[in-house]
Design a protein around this motif. Sequence first.
Motif, short mmCIF file in Angstrom:
data_model
loop_
_atom_site.label_atom_id
_atom_site.label_comp_id
_atom_site.label_asym_id
_atom_site.label_seq_id
_atom_site.Cartn_x
_atom_site.Cartn_y
_atom_site.Cartn_z
N GLY A 9 44.52 35.36 48.57
CA GLY A 9 44.45 36.62 47.81
C GLY A 9 45.81 37.09 47.38
O GLY A 9 46.05 38.29 47.20
N CYS A 10 46.75 36.14 47.20
CA CYS A 10 48.15 36.44 46.85
C CYS A 10 48.25 37.37 45.64
O CYS A 10 47.47 37.27 44.70
N GLU A 11 49.23 38.29 45.71
CA GLU A 11 49.51 39.16 44.57
C GLU A 11 50.93 38.97 44.06
O GLU A 11 51.50 39.85 43.41
N ALA A 12 51.53 37.83 44.39
CA ALA A 12 52.88 37.48 43.91
C ALA A 12 53.90 38.56 44.23
O ALA A 12 54.63 39.02 43.35
N CYS A 13 53.96 38.96 45.50
CA CYS A 13 54.92 40.01 45.87
C CYS A 13 56.35 39.47 45.92
O CYS A 13 57.30 40.23 45.93
N GLY A 14 56.49 38.15 46.03
CA GLY A 14 57.82 37.55 46.02
C GLY A 14 58.53 37.55 47.37
O GLY A 14 59.63 37.03 47.50
N ASN A 15 57.91 38.15 48.38
CA ASN A 15 58.51 38.22 49.73
C ASN A 15 57.44 37.78 50.72
O ASN A 15 56.82 38.61 51.39
N CYS A 16 57.21 36.49 50.80
CA CYS A 16 56.04 36.02 51.54
C CYS A 16 56.23 36.13 53.06
O CYS A 16 57.24 35.68 53.60
N VAL A 17 55.25 36.75 53.71
CA VAL A 17 55.30 36.86 55.17
C VAL A 17 54.03 36.28 55.80
O VAL A 17 53.67 36.64 56.92
N VAL B 217 47.51 35.73 56.87
CA VAL B 217 46.74 36.79 56.19
C VAL B 217 47.73 37.51 55.29
O VAL B 217 48.81 37.92 55.73
N CYS B 218 47.39 37.66 54.02
CA CYS B 218 48.33 38.28 53.08
C CYS B 218 48.29 39.80 53.21
O CYS B 218 47.22 40.41 53.10
N PRO B 219 49.45 40.45 53.42
CA PRO B 219 49.46 41.91 53.59
C PRO B 219 49.04 42.65 52.33
O PRO B 219 48.59 43.79 52.40
N GLN B 220 49.17 41.98 51.18
CA GLN B 220 48.80 42.66 49.92
C GLN B 220 47.29 42.82 49.81
O GLN B 220 46.81 43.55 48.94
N THR B 221 46.53 42.15 50.68
CA THR B 221 45.07 42.34 50.64
C THR B 221 44.64 43.58 51.43
O THR B 221 43.47 43.93 51.42
S1 SF4 Z 1 52.76 37.88 51.20
FE1 SF4 Z 1 50.85 37.70 50.03
S2 SF4 Z 1 51.38 38.50 47.96
FE2 SF4 Z 1 53.30 38.05 49.00
S3 SF4 Z 1 53.79 35.95 48.33
FE3 SF4 Z 1 52.72 35.79 50.34
S4 SF4 Z 1 50.57 35.47 49.82
FE4 SF4 Z 1 51.60 36.25 47.95
#
Ligand code: SF4
Length: 512
Positions: A383-391, A398-402
């Motif tokens: 569910g990536c939102e291309a935040c550019g700071n992947c954690v 689990v993507c925090p942007q979700t």
């Molecule tokens: S933290 Fe989530 S939104 Fe950011 S790059 Fe990683 S997967 Fe994409």
Amino acid sequence: MDAPNPLREALEGGRFCYVVELVASRLTREARLLEVASQLARVPGVVAGSITSYAGGAMGHDPIRVGTAARARGLTPNIHLTCVNRDVAAAQRALEDLNALGIENVFALTGDYPKSSAQPPEKPVFDLDSVQLVRMIAAMRERGLPFWIAVAVSPFKYTEADCAYQYLKLEKKFAAGADYAVTQLGYDAHKFRELRSYLDERGIRKPVLGSVYVLGAKAAEKMSKGEPPGCWVAPELLEKIREEAQAPDKGAAARLERAARMVAIVRGLGYAGAYLGGDHQADHIRWIIKRSEAIANRWEEFAEELNYAPQNGFYLYTASKGGAGKRGAIPAILDALGKAFPVNRETALRRALARVFGWVDRHPGAARGLERLEFALKRPLFGCEACGNCVLGHMEYVCPQTCPKHLRNGPCGGTLQGRCEVVDQPCIWVAVYERAVDTARIEDLKTFIPPPDRKLTGTSSWINYFLGRDNRPGSEHPLVTIRGLPSASRTVGPAAAGVESKPAAAPHQAGR
Ligand code: SF4
């Protein structure tokens, strides 16, 4: 000399104290709030008025303005500072304003999701979470701005993930610099006891105020439906309150008595004070305090009676825990790849990749292509939102942007039985917790995750990672500068690079 702060002094001195919540909603006239403040200032034992912000997700009066006026009437304010619709620069400005006004007490909260914008496209801004906000305030304090920081915790969570994560997150808040905690409201003495045991077991000596909400029929009806988020009243308690409301006084005596008994319970359990909400009438507060003192030695008897909880609710010290077994294949594959090709430390592979990504970065077309490729892979998987700071690696993939509030350090207090307060889905932190249990990595969940650098939105997190540009554990960049403060420690937290605020004038501090 510092101006007196009765709240800090009571907590530091170990004196049981009372903080009364003043809901600065649009429905309450500001003049009325201030009249209440001047009456509360004369109630012995009341050390502060806690001025809400965005209570229940609706815009209210400006808590800083109300708090300043309350202080002029003799009541020490505790100002709620939420992360709702406030970017890093705005949070910094609010803190500088508080410092300029000589206000020390800040209640750092994530905040309720704004009601008016629960649906896209009007998405609210959550640039920080409460742990990051605490870290920011603590960093400003290190530079001489004397803040005294409160944080929230809810022991009244009845699934394992919800409950355990509240306590993990509280530890993170204390590690980030919080001075004391205030519980969410609840009517279950076992949960009040559970939180105290958790802290005592770990030798955490920070003071905690127990929330005592004077519960009337209208509020009980709402809370029985889980409103506002994080507040919950059991059907049995609702029934009791409906009966009490039939009395000629509409249940007033019964609810004040319940509040007094709850104060006795939290005091008996070793809480540092009571956080009184739901009623700010000075004569009622005075009565609750006096009555609680008169019945203090019966607290264990009252604790036995205060047990309003859901059927089969989770309790940390009695339930069998763990064994969630819900990790799935992708996290396992990614972990295995990480072990086979270690790039998170200085290896030949990492150096080679850094050179490759450096080349890509110097060629805008290639960098854009890589970002699109990364997004195409991660969007369907996470569910990536291309935040550019992947954690992802710090959050069990689990993507925090979700998370609708984009939290990076654990759930807010709004969950109900593992469900999100904003959208009809499981809270994302349930999956994070269950996967961490499965791999015995619970301790890793205590790692502080800094806020993303928003300038990097829409860029490749792979490039940012290898070039050390992103904001994540192990690569935390100072992005806010405070002008006029000692250079060795001028930087505060994350995001909004280039923000320079005006030096804070401090008229109220001049004579201190
Ligand atoms: S933290 Fe989530 S939104 Fe950011 S790059 Fe990683 S997967 Fe994409």
